[in-house]
Design a protein around this motif. Structure first.
Motif, PDB file in Angstrom:
ATOM      1  N   ASP A  57       0.849  -1.173   0.000  1.00  0.00           N
ATOM      2  CA  ASP A  57       0.000   0.000   0.000  1.00  0.00           C
ATOM      3  C   ASP A  57       0.898   1.240   0.000  1.00  0.00           C
ATOM      4  N   ALA A  58       0.827   2.042  -1.054  1.00  0.00           N
ATOM      5  CA  ALA A  58       1.729   3.190  -1.186  1.00  0.00           C
ATOM      6  C   ALA A  58       1.509   4.203  -0.066  1.00  0.00           C
ATOM      7  N   GLY A  59       0.279   4.350   0.393  1.00  0.00           N
ATOM      8  CA  GLY A  59       0.013   5.280   1.482  1.00  0.00           C
ATOM      9  C   GLY A  59       0.751   4.882   2.741  1.00  0.00           C
ATOM     10  N   GLU A  60       0.688   3.590   3.083  1.00  0.00           N
ATOM     11  CA  GLU A  60       1.430   3.090   4.250  1.00  0.00           C
ATOM     12  C   GLU A  60       2.928   3.243   4.049  1.00  0.00           C
ATOM     13  N   TYR A 110       4.655   5.429   2.207  1.00  0.00           N
ATOM     14  CA  TYR A 110       5.115   6.816   2.374  1.00  0.00           C
ATOM     15  C   TYR A 110       5.054   7.253   3.834  1.00  0.00           C
ATOM     16  N   THR A 111       4.037   6.799   4.562  1.00  0.00           N
ATOM     17  CA  THR A 111       3.903   7.186   5.967  1.00  0.00           C
ATOM     18  C   THR A 111       5.045   6.619   6.800  1.00  0.00           C
ATOM     19  N   ASP A 150       9.702  11.790   0.407  1.00  0.00           N
ATOM     20  CA  ASP A 150       8.831  11.211  -0.616  1.00  0.00           C
ATOM     21  C   ASP A 150       9.586  10.989  -1.918  1.00  0.00           C
ATOM     22  N   ARG A 201       9.775   7.640  -4.176  1.00  0.00           N
ATOM     23  CA  ARG A 201       9.343   7.624  -5.581  1.00  0.00           C
ATOM     24  C   ARG A 201      10.435   7.079  -6.494  1.00  0.00           C
ATOM     25  N   GLY A 213       0.595   8.228  -6.755  1.00  0.00           N
ATOM     26  CA  GLY A 213       0.847   8.812  -5.440  1.00  0.00           C
ATOM     27  C   GLY A 213       0.582   7.860  -4.294  1.00  0.00           C
ATOM     28  N   ARG A 214      -0.017   8.418  -3.237  1.00  0.00           N
ATOM     29  CA  ARG A 214      -0.271   7.631  -2.032  1.00  0.00           C
ATOM     30  C   ARG A 214      -1.434   6.662  -2.187  1.00  0.00           C
ATOM     31  N   LYS A 215      -2.186   6.762  -3.268  1.00  0.00           N
ATOM     32  CA  LYS A 215      -3.295   5.834  -3.508  1.00  0.00           C
ATOM     33  C   LYS A 215      -2.876   4.675  -4.398  1.00  0.00           C
TER      34      LYS A 215
END
Length: 296
Positions: free
Chosen positions: A25-28, A30-31, A40, A44, A62-64
């Motif tokens: 999961d890209a959101g996780e 990046y966090t 970031d 990337r 992105g994060r999604k």
């Protein structure tokens, strides 16, 4: 020793975030990367490289976004399960030394240099130490693994296997003196000291938080895996009888097992079919399952 955050390459972070269904999961990602001090842009660029290499596919932006691993890339995140179990068996007095040294000698011509180098690297990875050119010694019975590699390389006839209960190198004859002369024990101990400091700090962090967040758990797991692997990989797992006592490796592995037990307990409670846990947790559940119960 003050706590020092372990160095975690961005590539290792991405691999550590692969879940049991093979996705990231890209959101996780990046966090957790931000928590570890990564930008970031770093993430990337790393994702771009991994996709270009064919290790992952990329869906969304992105994060999604969602990454999918095209192969199991998590194998390097934990030492071999049998290796880790043997370390904990030693820690609990279940693998006493029989006083036998295991020696391996070979004289392989320059024409087979590649095979010679592979055999040498195999011996070192198995915890053997060089006595002199073409002669290596181990305190553990690794003959089966050495023979398998030599046979695979087609050089078995050039390898001599022998054992001895009376090894002397120069003036060194006492087993503890030999161990100290042959293996970099101070350097190995330093790595375990760093692991112990980190594991204790993260245990204190988990104790202070009634319900740590997913990000906190993931960050701790990745830090712990990185430092545990950094300490274990160069460790020849010498029998306790050959090591300074108390041995810092025993203490560090005890703390690491306790920390992983806490993390695994939290993951068992929070993991669901719709939010699978990272494969990293399964790797360490297998590696320290028995040890964690003994150490708890």
């Amino acid at each position: 020793m003050p706590e020092a955050a372990p160095e975690i390459p961005t590539r290792l972070l991405v691999h550590a975030m692969v879940r049991e269904d093979g996705t990231v999961d890209a959101g996780e990602l990046y966090t957790v990367a931000g928590t570890l001090g990564m930008s970031d842009q770093q993430v990337r660029l790393c994702i771009k490289r991994l996709v270009a290499e064919g290790g992952f596919t990329h869906e969304g932006r992105g994060r999604k976004a969602l990454l999918r691993a095209t192969a199991d890339v998590t194998g390097s995140l934990a030492p071999n399960v049998g290796y880790v179990r043997y370390a904990y068996q030693q820690d609990h007095g279940q693998a006493p030394w029989d006083g036998i040294w295991h020696l391996f000698a070979f004289a392989i011509p320059e024409s087979a240099r590649a095979a010679r180098d592979i055999l040498r690297d195999t011996l070192l990875k198995l915890g053997a130490a060089a006595v002199q050119g073409g002669l290596y010694v181990s305190a553990n019975p690794i003959e089966e693994h050495v023979e398998a590699q030599a046979r695979h390389l087609g050089i078995l006839d050039a390898v001599t296997f022998l054992t001895s209960g009376d090894l002397r190198i120069g003036e060194h004859r006492a087993p503890t003196e030999l161990a100290s002369a042959l293996w970099p024990l101070a350097e190995i101990a330093d790595r375990y000291d760093r692991l112990a400091v980190l594991a204790q700090a993260r245990l204190d962090q988990l104790d202070a938080a009634a319900s740590p967040t997913d990000t906190e758990r993931l960050t701790i797991a990745i830090e712990l895996a990185a430092e545990f692997t950094r300490a274990m990989e160069p460790d020849p797992l010498l029998p306790p009888e050959l090591l300074p006592q108390p041995w810092t490796g025993t203490h560090a592995r005890h703390l690491a097992a306790r920390c992983w037990t806490r993390l695994l307990e939290h993951q068992t409670v929070t993991a669901t079919d719709t939010h699978p846990r990272p494969r990293l947790f399964s790797l360490y559940a297998d590696a320290i399952h028995d040890a964690a119960h003994q150490a708890g």
